[in-house]
Scaffold this motif. Sequence first.
Motif, short mmCIF file in Angstrom:
data_model
loop_
_atom_site.label_atom_id
_atom_site.label_comp_id
_atom_site.label_asym_id
_atom_site.label_seq_id
_atom_site.Cartn_x
_atom_site.Cartn_y
_atom_site.Cartn_z
N THR A 155 0.81 -1.22 0.00
CA THR A 155 0.00 0.00 0.00
C THR A 155 0.84 1.27 0.00
N LEU A 156 1.86 1.31 0.85
CA LEU A 156 2.61 2.56 1.02
C LEU A 156 3.31 3.01 -0.27
N PRO A 157 4.02 2.14 -0.99
CA PRO A 157 4.64 2.60 -2.24
C PRO A 157 3.63 3.09 -3.27
N ARG A 158 2.44 2.51 -3.29
CA ARG A 158 1.42 2.91 -4.25
C ARG A 158 0.87 4.31 -3.94
N LEU A 159 0.93 4.68 -2.68
CA LEU A 159 0.41 5.98 -2.28
C LEU A 159 1.46 7.08 -2.33
N VAL A 160 2.67 6.78 -1.90
CA VAL A 160 3.69 7.83 -1.76
C VAL A 160 4.88 7.65 -2.70
N GLY A 161 4.91 6.53 -3.43
CA GLY A 161 6.03 6.24 -4.32
C GLY A 161 7.07 5.36 -3.63
N PRO A 162 7.79 4.54 -4.41
CA PRO A 162 8.76 3.61 -3.82
C PRO A 162 9.88 4.31 -3.03
N GLY A 163 10.34 5.47 -3.52
CA GLY A 163 11.44 6.15 -2.83
C GLY A 163 11.05 6.61 -1.44
N ARG A 164 9.92 7.30 -1.34
CA ARG A 164 9.47 7.77 -0.03
C ARG A 164 9.13 6.59 0.89
N ALA A 165 8.51 5.57 0.31
CA ALA A 165 8.14 4.40 1.12
C ALA A 165 9.39 3.75 1.70
N THR A 166 10.42 3.58 0.90
CA THR A 166 11.66 2.97 1.37
C THR A 166 12.30 3.82 2.47
N ASP A 167 12.28 5.13 2.29
CA ASP A 167 12.80 6.04 3.30
C ASP A 167 12.07 5.87 4.62
N LEU A 168 10.74 5.84 4.57
CA LEU A 168 9.94 5.72 5.80
C LEU A 168 10.12 4.36 6.45
N LEU A 169 10.39 3.33 5.64
CA LEU A 169 10.59 1.99 6.20
C LEU A 169 11.99 1.81 6.77
N LEU A 170 13.00 2.30 6.08
CA LEU A 170 14.38 2.14 6.56
C LEU A 170 14.69 3.05 7.75
N PHE A 171 14.07 4.22 7.77
CA PHE A 171 14.32 5.19 8.83
C PHE A 171 13.00 5.55 9.51
N PRO A 172 12.43 4.62 10.28
CA PRO A 172 11.12 4.87 10.88
C PRO A 172 11.15 6.06 11.81
N ARG A 173 10.19 6.94 11.63
CA ARG A 173 10.08 8.15 12.44
C ARG A 173 8.62 8.59 12.40
N SER A 174 8.24 9.38 13.35
CA SER A 174 6.87 9.89 13.37
C SER A 174 6.75 11.06 12.40
N ILE A 175 5.75 10.98 11.54
CA ILE A 175 5.47 12.09 10.65
C ILE A 175 4.10 12.65 11.01
N SER A 176 3.95 13.94 10.85
CA SER A 176 2.72 14.63 11.24
C SER A 176 1.62 14.36 10.24
N ALA A 177 0.40 14.72 10.62
CA ALA A 177 -0.74 14.62 9.70
C ALA A 177 -0.48 15.46 8.45
N GLN A 178 0.12 16.65 8.65
CA GLN A 178 0.38 17.53 7.51
C GLN A 178 1.38 16.91 6.54
N GLU A 179 2.46 16.34 7.07
CA GLU A 179 3.43 15.70 6.18
C GLU A 179 2.81 14.50 5.48
N ALA A 180 2.01 13.72 6.21
CA ALA A 180 1.36 12.57 5.60
C ALA A 180 0.44 13.01 4.46
N PHE A 181 -0.23 14.13 4.65
CA PHE A 181 -1.09 14.68 3.59
C PHE A 181 -0.25 15.13 2.39
N GLU A 182 0.84 15.80 2.67
CA GLU A 182 1.67 16.34 1.59
C GLU A 182 2.29 15.25 0.72
#
Length: 267
Positions: A155-182
């Motif tokens: 699901t995540l790569p389909r929504l945000v793209g493989p690059g962003r998804a890999t970043d969020l998976l390799l470097f887990p961190r809390s992102i805000s509602a605003q960043e998630a929207f963006e």
Amino acid sequence: MADTVLYEVSDGLATITLNRPEAMNAMNTEAKVALRDAVQAAAADDAVRAVLLTAAGDRAFCVGQDLKEHVGSLVADREAGSGQTMSTVREHYNPIVRALTQMPKPVVAAVNGVAAGAGFGFALCADYRIVADTATFNTSFAGVALTADSGVSWTLPRLVGPGRATDLLLFPRSISAQEAFEIGAVNRIVPAAELADTARKLALMLAAGPTVAYAALKESVAFAADHSLDEALDKEDELQTRAGASQDHAIAVQAFIAKEKPNYLGR
């Protein structure tokens, strides 16, 4: 259903509420079984025309696996020489994800707080994510030396793209509602105090809509994601034929001609 997950059907809407607020709605075995059963019940019930997935409390939507229970299960596995603990992906998470993503009716996730690990995964399985401005998101998996589950790798790569998804998976961190929207992970942000009412109104609107058409839209988007243009066009032809034969299409056309609001039947 166990009280760790509440299930209610009203006005064509199934409301599924994760109900362990004292544990930030972490998924112990009881909750996983109850959520699996609730989602599958909603998928199979013709009286259900939309689903609202939400959570009790104001701190968390779901923080994923209950790690306190998980640690105890790992110890028991080591003593017994088994790998039973990790079978939860096959027995619980995968059926939940399949039921949510393949359900022939729209699913709305109302994210009221922290959505981490499998909790993030469940939200990503919804067709529409409406979130409180206080919500945060975290893949979490690598932080506990695990890989993605609960459908996140799909699901995540389909929504945000493989690059962003890999970043969020390799470097887990809390992102805000605003960043998630963006980055495209959520659809709409509302003030926390307005989330419950706004999400329910939106879900009821979908429950009153053309269910056959919604099911076809879900299927066509999922199909097109990994098929060629020609295959997608053939699928559109197939699904449009199905939607065109529905009672709701006839109702919509008649209402359009009469300049009236259609009263859909969901079939």
